[in-house]
Motif scaffolding. Structure first.
Motif, PDB file in Angstrom:
ATOM      1  N   VAL A  35       0.831  -1.200   0.000  1.00 47.09           N
ATOM      2  CA  VAL A  35       0.000   0.000   0.000  1.00 47.09           C
ATOM      3  C   VAL A  35       0.863   1.245   0.000  1.00 47.09           C
ATOM      4  O   VAL A  35       0.660   2.167  -0.765  1.00 47.09           O
ATOM      5  CB  VAL A  35      -0.932  -0.005   1.224  1.00 47.09           C
ATOM      6  N   SER A  36       1.831   1.288   0.872  1.00 46.13           N
ATOM      7  CA  SER A  36       2.787   2.378   0.913  1.00 46.13           C
ATOM      8  C   SER A  36       4.114   1.729   1.270  1.00 46.13           C
ATOM      9  O   SER A  36       4.162   0.560   1.612  1.00 46.13           O
ATOM     10  CB  SER A  36       2.385   3.405   1.972  1.00 46.13           C
ATOM     11  N   VAL A  37       5.158   2.470   1.182  1.00 45.48           N
ATOM     12  CA  VAL A  37       6.454   1.903   1.531  1.00 45.48           C
ATOM     13  C   VAL A  37       6.404   1.502   2.991  1.00 45.48           C
ATOM     14  O   VAL A  37       6.027   2.300   3.841  1.00 45.48           O
ATOM     15  CB  VAL A  37       7.581   2.917   1.256  1.00 45.48           C
ATOM     16  N   GLU A  38       6.726   0.237   3.263  1.00 40.07           N
ATOM     17  CA  GLU A  38       6.613  -0.261   4.631  1.00 40.07           C
ATOM     18  C   GLU A  38       7.655   0.379   5.518  1.00 40.07           C
ATOM     19  O   GLU A  38       8.782   0.635   5.095  1.00 40.07           O
ATOM     20  CB  GLU A  38       6.727  -1.788   4.662  1.00 40.07           C
ATOM     21  N   GLY A  39       7.292   0.666   6.764  1.00 35.12           N
ATOM     22  CA  GLY A  39       8.229   1.223   7.721  1.00 35.12           C
ATOM     23  C   GLY A  39       8.815   0.117   8.577  1.00 35.12           C
ATOM     24  O   GLY A  39       8.122  -0.810   8.940  1.00 35.12           O
ATOM     25  N   MET A  40      10.111   0.213   8.864  1.00 27.73           N
ATOM     26  CA  MET A  40      10.784  -0.811   9.658  1.00 27.73           C
ATOM     27  C   MET A  40      11.668  -0.137  10.692  1.00 27.73           C
ATOM     28  O   MET A  40      12.097   0.994  10.500  1.00 27.73           O
ATOM     29  CB  MET A  40      11.652  -1.689   8.757  1.00 27.73           C
ATOM     30  N   VAL A  41      11.951  -0.870  11.769  1.00 27.44           N
ATOM     31  CA  VAL A  41      12.891  -0.416  12.786  1.00 27.44           C
ATOM     32  C   VAL A  41      13.915  -1.517  12.959  1.00 27.44           C
ATOM     33  O   VAL A  41      13.564  -2.666  13.196  1.00 27.44           O
ATOM     34  CB  VAL A  41      12.167  -0.124  14.123  1.00 27.44           C
ATOM     35  N   GLY A  42      15.198  -1.164  12.828  1.00 27.22           N
ATOM     36  CA  GLY A  42      16.262  -2.146  12.979  1.00 27.22           C
ATOM     37  C   GLY A  42      17.446  -1.796  12.114  1.00 27.22           C
ATOM     38  O   GLY A  42      17.591  -0.674  11.651  1.00 27.22           O
ATOM     39  N   ALA A  43      18.311  -2.783  11.891  1.00 27.93           N
ATOM     40  CA  ALA A  43      19.465  -2.642  11.012  1.00 27.93           C
ATOM     41  C   ALA A  43      19.396  -3.812  10.038  1.00 27.93           C
ATOM     42  O   ALA A  43      19.539  -4.960  10.434  1.00 27.93           O
ATOM     43  CB  ALA A  43      20.759  -2.673  11.815  1.00 27.93           C
ATOM     44  N   ASP A  44      19.145  -3.522   8.764  1.00 31.16           N
ATOM     45  CA  ASP A  44      18.869  -4.599   7.822  1.00 31.16           C
ATOM     46  C   ASP A  44      19.080  -4.118   6.392  1.00 31.16           C
ATOM     47  O   ASP A  44      18.852  -2.955   6.078  1.00 31.16           O
ATOM     48  CB  ASP A  44      17.404  -5.045   7.991  1.00 31.16           C
ATOM     49  N   VAL A  45      19.541  -5.036   5.544  1.00 33.53           N
ATOM     50  CA  VAL A  45      19.525  -4.826   4.098  1.00 33.53           C
ATOM     51  C   VAL A  45      19.098  -6.156   3.494  1.00 33.53           C
ATOM     52  O   VAL A  45      19.599  -7.212   3.874  1.00 33.53           O
ATOM     53  CB  VAL A  45      20.887  -4.340   3.543  1.00 33.53           C
ATOM     54  N   ALA A  46      18.123  -6.102   2.597  1.00 26.93           N
ATOM     55  CA  ALA A  46      17.583  -7.344   2.041  1.00 26.93           C
ATOM     56  C   ALA A  46      17.030  -7.097   0.654  1.00 26.93           C
ATOM     57  O   ALA A  46      16.490  -6.036   0.363  1.00 26.93           O
ATOM     58  CB  ALA A  46      16.487  -7.894   2.947  1.00 26.93           C
ATOM     59  N   ALA A  47      17.181  -8.106  -0.198  1.00 27.46           N
ATOM     60  CA  ALA A  47      16.587  -8.091  -1.531  1.00 27.46           C
ATOM     61  C   ALA A  47      16.513  -9.535  -2.003  1.00 27.46           C
ATOM     62  O   ALA A  47      17.440 -10.313  -1.789  1.00 27.46           O
ATOM     63  CB  ALA A  47      17.415  -7.266  -2.492  1.00 27.46           C
ATOM     64  N   GLY A  48      15.406  -9.888  -2.604  1.00 28.57           N
ATOM     65  CA  GLY A  48      15.290 -11.246  -3.103  1.00 28.57           C
ATOM     66  C   GLY A  48      13.868 -11.639  -3.398  1.00 28.57           C
ATOM     67  O   GLY A  48      13.012 -10.797  -3.636  1.00 28.57           O
TER      68      GLY A  48
END
Length: 176
Positions: A152-165
């Protein structure tokens, strides 16, 4: 919507190509479901409260409690509830706190049967966070591969992460 899916696939492919060393073994090809045929209408929202996660380089898995809601903003009506599992295969490094993901649900009808929404979805996903961050994903599937979930919109996250797949969402319908 097809343009959004194509753009997401291209973005994830670019990130993965840049992140994987040339000497790494290639991953086996992933079979994405065919896109739904015929016109789709937005039939509601799928909102999932997702457990915290730790990425393990080549993937992650998170449990979720999901609700399929009507399109009303407030007050909304919960049409059905699901137990979910979200898995990601690809680059996934970091730690994320619990968060909420929301997708617009597109189906062949304005009132799909709750069992039509249950099932497996697959698509592309990408996100990045350092304290706060954002991500997006597009998923296709359901009980007869006729449902599309679009962030719906760009999801908000809290943490330290990089991901793609490649992302996989499995929904099991819960009794009322």
């Amino acid at each position: 919507m097809r343009a959004t899916i194509a753009a997401a696939v291209l973005a994830v492919s670019t990130v993965l190509a840049a992140a994987v060393p040339a000497s790494a073994q290639p991953l086996p090809p992933v079979q994405l479901p065919p896109p739904p045929t015929g016109p789709l209408v937005q039939s509601g929202m799928l909102v999932c409260k997702v457990a915290p996660s730790i990425g393990f380089v080549i993937g992650s898995m998170r449990e979720a409690a999901c609700e399929f809601r009507d399109n009303a903003a407030q007050p909304y009506v919960v049409l059905s509830r699901y137990k979910g599992t979200i898995s990601r295969f690809g680059i996934d490094l970091g730690v994320l706190a619990a968060d909420t993901l929301a997708w617009a649900v597109f189906a062949p009808t304005a009132r799909p049967n709750p069992s039509d929404i249950a099932g497996s979805y697959i698509g592309v996903s990408a996100d990045a966070a350092w304290t706060i961050g954002a991500g997006a994903n597009v998923l296709l599937g359901g009980s007869s591969n006729q449902i599309a979930l679009q962030t719906v919109s760009v999801e908000g996250m809290v943490g330290a992460d990089v991901a793609a797949g490649i992302a996989d969402l499995t929904l099991v319908l819960l009794p009322n």
